[in-house]
Write a protein that holds these residues in place. Structure first.
Motif, PDB file in Angstrom:
ATOM      1  N   VAL A 285     -37.689  44.746 117.782  1.00  0.00           N
ATOM      2  CA  VAL A 285     -36.243  44.518 117.862  1.00  0.00           C
ATOM      3  C   VAL A 285     -35.483  45.746 118.361  1.00  0.00           C
ATOM      4  N   LYS A 286     -36.180  46.884 118.487  1.00  0.00           N
ATOM      5  CA  LYS A 286     -35.541  48.078 119.044  1.00  0.00           C
ATOM      6  C   LYS A 286     -35.452  47.989 120.565  1.00  0.00           C
ATOM      7  N   THR A 287     -36.336  47.193 121.166  1.00  0.00           N
ATOM      8  CA  THR A 287     -36.377  47.089 122.629  1.00  0.00           C
ATOM      9  C   THR A 287     -36.095  45.689 123.148  1.00  0.00           C
ATOM     10  N   THR A 288     -36.110  44.703 122.262  1.00  0.00           N
ATOM     11  CA  THR A 288     -35.892  43.301 122.643  1.00  0.00           C
ATOM     12  C   THR A 288     -34.713  42.748 121.856  1.00  0.00           C
ATOM     13  N   ASN A 289     -33.858  42.007 122.531  1.00  0.00           N
ATOM     14  CA  ASN A 289     -32.745  41.350 121.856  1.00  0.00           C
ATOM     15  C   ASN A 289     -33.304  40.481 120.722  1.00  0.00           C
ATOM     16  N   PRO A 290     -32.919  40.737 119.460  1.00  0.00           N
ATOM     17  CA  PRO A 290     -33.458  39.947 118.345  1.00  0.00           C
ATOM     18  C   PRO A 290     -33.232  38.441 118.507  1.00  0.00           C
ATOM     19  N   GLN A 291     -32.115  38.064 119.150  1.00  0.00           N
ATOM     20  CA  GLN A 291     -31.851  36.639 119.375  1.00  0.00           C
ATOM     21  C   GLN A 291     -32.884  36.038 120.314  1.00  0.00           C
ATOM     22  N   VAL A 292     -33.312  36.803 121.302  1.00  0.00           N
ATOM     23  CA  VAL A 292     -34.357  36.339 122.222  1.00  0.00           C
ATOM     24  C   VAL A 292     -35.675  36.185 121.476  1.00  0.00           C
ATOM     25  N   LEU A 293     -35.986  37.150 120.618  1.00  0.00           N
ATOM     26  CA  LEU A 293     -37.218  37.072 119.836  1.00  0.00           C
ATOM     27  C   LEU A 293     -37.196  35.850 118.933  1.00  0.00           C
ATOM     28  N   ARG A 294     -36.061  35.615 118.286  1.00  0.00           N
ATOM     29  CA  ARG A 294     -35.942  34.442 117.418  1.00  0.00           C
ATOM     30  C   ARG A 294     -36.140  33.156 118.224  1.00  0.00           C
ATOM     31  N   PHE A 295     -35.491  33.070 119.371  1.00  0.00           N
ATOM     32  CA  PHE A 295     -35.597  31.874 120.207  1.00  0.00           C
ATOM     33  C   PHE A 295     -37.033  31.680 120.685  1.00  0.00           C
ATOM     34  N   PHE A 296     -37.693  32.759 121.063  1.00  0.00           N
ATOM     35  CA  PHE A 296     -39.096  32.699 121.478  1.00  0.00           C
ATOM     36  C   PHE A 296     -39.978  32.141 120.367  1.00  0.00           C
ATOM     37  N   LEU A 297     -39.778  32.620 119.147  1.00  0.00           N
ATOM     38  CA  LEU A 297     -40.615  32.205 118.022  1.00  0.00           C
ATOM     39  C   LEU A 297     -40.333  30.777 117.560  1.00  0.00           C
ATOM     40  N   SER A 298     -39.102  30.312 117.768  1.00  0.00           N
ATOM     41  CA  SER A 298     -38.724  29.003 117.221  1.00  0.00           C
ATOM     42  C   SER A 298     -38.795  27.865 118.224  1.00  0.00           C
ATOM     43  N   SER A 299     -39.065  28.160 119.493  1.00  0.00           N
ATOM     44  CA  SER A 299     -38.971  27.111 120.509  1.00  0.00           C
ATOM     45  C   SER A 299     -40.297  26.454 120.868  1.00  0.00           C
ATOM     46  N   THR A 300     -41.329  26.727 120.101  1.00  0.00           N
ATOM     47  CA  THR A 300     -42.621  26.049 120.255  1.00  0.00           C
ATOM     48  C   THR A 300     -42.930  25.300 118.964  1.00  0.00           C
ATOM     49  N   HIS A 301     -43.507  24.099 119.075  1.00  0.00           N
ATOM     50  CA  HIS A 301     -43.835  23.313 117.890  1.00  0.00           C
ATOM     51  C   HIS A 301     -44.664  24.148 116.922  1.00  0.00           C
ATOM     52  N   TYR A 302     -44.332  24.078 115.648  1.00  0.00           N
ATOM     53  CA  TYR A 302     -44.896  25.003 114.661  1.00  0.00           C
ATOM     54  C   TYR A 302     -46.416  24.927 114.546  1.00  0.00           C
ATOM     55  N   ARG A 303     -47.011  23.770 114.852  1.00  0.00           N
ATOM     56  CA  ARG A 303     -48.471  23.654 114.698  1.00  0.00           C
ATOM     57  C   ARG A 303     -49.245  24.132 115.924  1.00  0.00           C
ATOM     58  N   ARG A 304     -48.537  24.377 117.019  1.00  0.00           N
ATOM     59  CA  ARG A 304     -49.208  24.803 118.245  1.00  0.00           C
ATOM     60  C   ARG A 304     -49.339  26.322 118.280  1.00  0.00           C
ATOM     61  N   LYS A 315     -39.091  34.433 129.696  1.00  0.00           N
ATOM     62  CA  LYS A 315     -38.752  33.017 129.851  1.00  0.00           C
ATOM     63  C   LYS A 315     -37.801  32.576 128.742  1.00  0.00           C
ATOM     64  N   ALA A 316     -38.087  33.036 127.524  1.00  0.00           N
ATOM     65  CA  ALA A 316     -37.207  32.712 126.401  1.00  0.00           C
ATOM     66  C   ALA A 316     -35.823  33.296 126.621  1.00  0.00           C
ATOM     67  N   ALA A 317     -35.770  34.531 127.125  1.00  0.00           N
ATOM     68  CA  ALA A 317     -34.477  35.176 127.385  1.00  0.00           C
ATOM     69  C   ALA A 317     -33.687  34.399 128.431  1.00  0.00           C
ATOM     70  N   ASP A 318     -34.374  33.944 129.475  1.00  0.00           N
ATOM     71  CA  ASP A 318     -33.701  33.195 130.541  1.00  0.00           C
ATOM     72  C   ASP A 318     -33.154  31.871 130.026  1.00  0.00           C
ATOM     73  N   ASN A 319     -33.956  31.176 129.229  1.00  0.00           N
ATOM     74  CA  ASN A 319     -33.508  29.886 128.692  1.00  0.00           C
ATOM     75  C   ASN A 319     -32.357  30.051 127.705  1.00  0.00           C
ATOM     76  N   LEU A 320     -32.450  31.086 126.875  1.00  0.00           N
ATOM     77  CA  LEU A 320     -31.369  31.337 125.930  1.00  0.00           C
ATOM     78  C   LEU A 320     -30.077  31.689 126.669  1.00  0.00           C
ATOM     79  N   ASP A 321     -30.207  32.438 127.753  1.00  0.00           N
ATOM     80  CA  ASP A 321     -29.030  32.806 128.535  1.00  0.00           C
ATOM     81  C   ASP A 321     -28.352  31.576 129.135  1.00  0.00           C
TER      82      ASP A 321
END
Length: 469
Positions: A285-304, A315-321
């Motif tokens: 989170v010191k080098t990556t927008n925490p919101q992007v990290l959150r979106f990256f972690l939450s945007s894939t089905h939990y069992r995959r 890719k997550a940053a672009d989609n969130l933007d």
């Protein structure tokens, strides 16, 4: 109708809580001897998303997640640093709260610590000994796994094929003390200099598995709705929790078992502290927008499985933007929106998208299909904000839906910071320079603002801004 994939039955089942409109949920928390890594965060975010969706549906969720604050790794870390085990735990619990706050994870209703429940753990073990499900051996106490007739069902394993030492929390020195290789430890005899508590079996400390049985049933009852954790916990940890808990209470322990997939790195390798291939949230989170990290972690089905890479983060940053830009562009139109008008068409489109989003999420929390509906909402926002005339009530209906649906994924669309008086003055000066056709001054001010991290966008409705992520 919400359906959840139950690891125990290996099929999707209609969710029926024990108490109507209430959900009791337990998720295994971290062993607090280090910062959490992305693999840990994936599980934390997955079940935070599940919790958020249940609350979106109107459930009152009691969410319990523990801290393992005493075990071999913690003792090793404390000895290495020359401090106490509680001091190690306190430091990394504090860091845990800071890290999950950064990625917008809600705190659990209760975060119990193993060391705050020692007497309850001792009483629980004593009951298992009394019922002959456990036995003392040279100061240790072990559970008779073979006596529990359902042992191995959660992880779909034959008890005769299981091998000893299935968990890294069980040391090789315990093998000679066991009556059966698959028995697992409930209480560990203290070695010289180790942290310890008095017990009927001598000085020692709890084994890893027993603490979750004790704390989950203490706060949620003998039987509760949902138990979650990573796939690596199916065996032996969750298997052992079932055996301990049901042997003691004589009741079904959990109705729905949920397990999230691993985070992988290169060569499809699982990310873990033991493999040394992990990246901590604390550092990232010191080098990556925490919101992007959150979106990256939450945007894939939990069992995959989820592949961690710079490319996928981008890719997550672009989609969130895209989502945030659509939201901010539409919100900006409130300044020139007309008074409320009949918006039946817009209302119907929004309601249809919300219904389709719920249909997706009701299918075992399928966030990927849910995201499709969020981007349908983005398209609607973009189309409407580009119209020459917009109505306030139509804008607000779309904005509210965007906030509600994205918040389930932990995204904060209204988190834009206020401009300081100095920056606002510069924006106003640039607008005036443009009006005076003084483009040299206008461009200079725009570049200065960009260096300060403020990005300007010139739209037909005026200048809008956002902070560069």
């Amino acid at each position: 109708m919400l359906k959840i994939f139950n690891t125990l039955t290996r099929q999707k089942e209609e969710f029926k809580p024990i108490t109507p409109r209430e959900v009791n949920m337990y998720v295994c928390g971290p062993t607090v001897y280090n910062y959490i890594h992305i693999g840990n965060a994936r599980s934390i975010v997955a079940f935070d998303t599940v919790r958020r969706y249940l609350e979106f549906l109107g459930y009152d969720v009691k969410f319990v997640s523990n801290f393992t604050d005493v075990d071999d790794k913690m003792i090793k870390e404390a000895n290495k640093e020359g401090i106490t085990v509680p001091e190690v735990a306190d430091r990394f619990i504090k860091a845990f709260y800071e890290d999950i706050a950064a990625i917008n994870v809600q705190r659990a209703t209760i975060n119990p610590r193993a060391t705050d429940n020692i007497q309850e753990i001792i009483d629980f073990i004593a009951d298992l000994v009394k019922k002959d499900y456990a036995y003392e051996s040279q100061g240790d106490v072990f559970y008779r796994a073979r006596k529990f007739k359902h042992y191995g069902e959660l992880s779909d394993q034959n008890i005769d094929q299981l091998v000893e030492g299935a968990s890294e929390h069980i040391g090789d020195t315990e093998f000679d003390k066991k009556q059966d290789p698959i028995d697992f430890v409930l209480w560990k005899k203290a070695k010289p200099g180790e942290i310890k508590w008095d017990s009927p079996w001598g000085e020692g400390r709890p084994g890893w598995h027993i603490e979750c049985s004790v704390m989950s049933t203490k706060y949620l009852g003998d039987t509760f709705d949902i138990h979650g954790g990573g796939q690596d916990l199916e065996f032996p940890h969750h298997e052992n929790e079932i055996a301990q808990s049901e042997a003691k209470t004589g009741k079904k322990f959990v109705n729905y078992w949920m397990h999230n997939g691993f985070v992988t790195v290169e060569n499809n390798e699982k990310m873990s502290k033991s493999l040394g291939n992990f990246v901590t949230v604390h550092d990232l989170v010191k080098t990556t927008n925490p919101q992007v990290l959150r979106f990256f972690l939450s945007s894939t089905h939990y069992r995959r499985p989820l592949e961690y890479s710079k490319t996928n983060l981008q890719k997550a940053a672009d989609n969130l933007d895209k989502i945030k830009t659509a939201y901010n562009n539409l919100k900006f139109r409130l300044d020139d929106a007309t008074e409320s008008v009949d918006i039946e068409n817009i209302q119907n489109q929004v309601e249809r998208i919300i219904t389709d989003f719920r249909t997706a999420m009701d299918d075992d929390f399928n966030v990927q299909n849910g995201l499709t509906e969020i981007f349908n909402l983005v398209s609607l926002a973009n189309n409407y904000s580009s119209q020459e005339t917009v109505a306030k009530n139509a804008v607000n209906v779309i904005l509210e839906a965007m906030v509600n649906l994205t918040s389930i994924l932990g995204v904060q669309l209204d988190s834009q910071q206020d401009l300081s008086a100095e920056i606002q003055n510069m924006v106003d000066q640039r607008d005036q320079a443009r009006a005076n056709k003084d483009f040299a001054t206008s461009d200079k001010l725009r570049d200065q603002l960009k260096e300060m991290g403020v990005i300007l966008e010139d739209t037909p409705q005026g200048t809008r801004w956002h902070i560069d992520d």
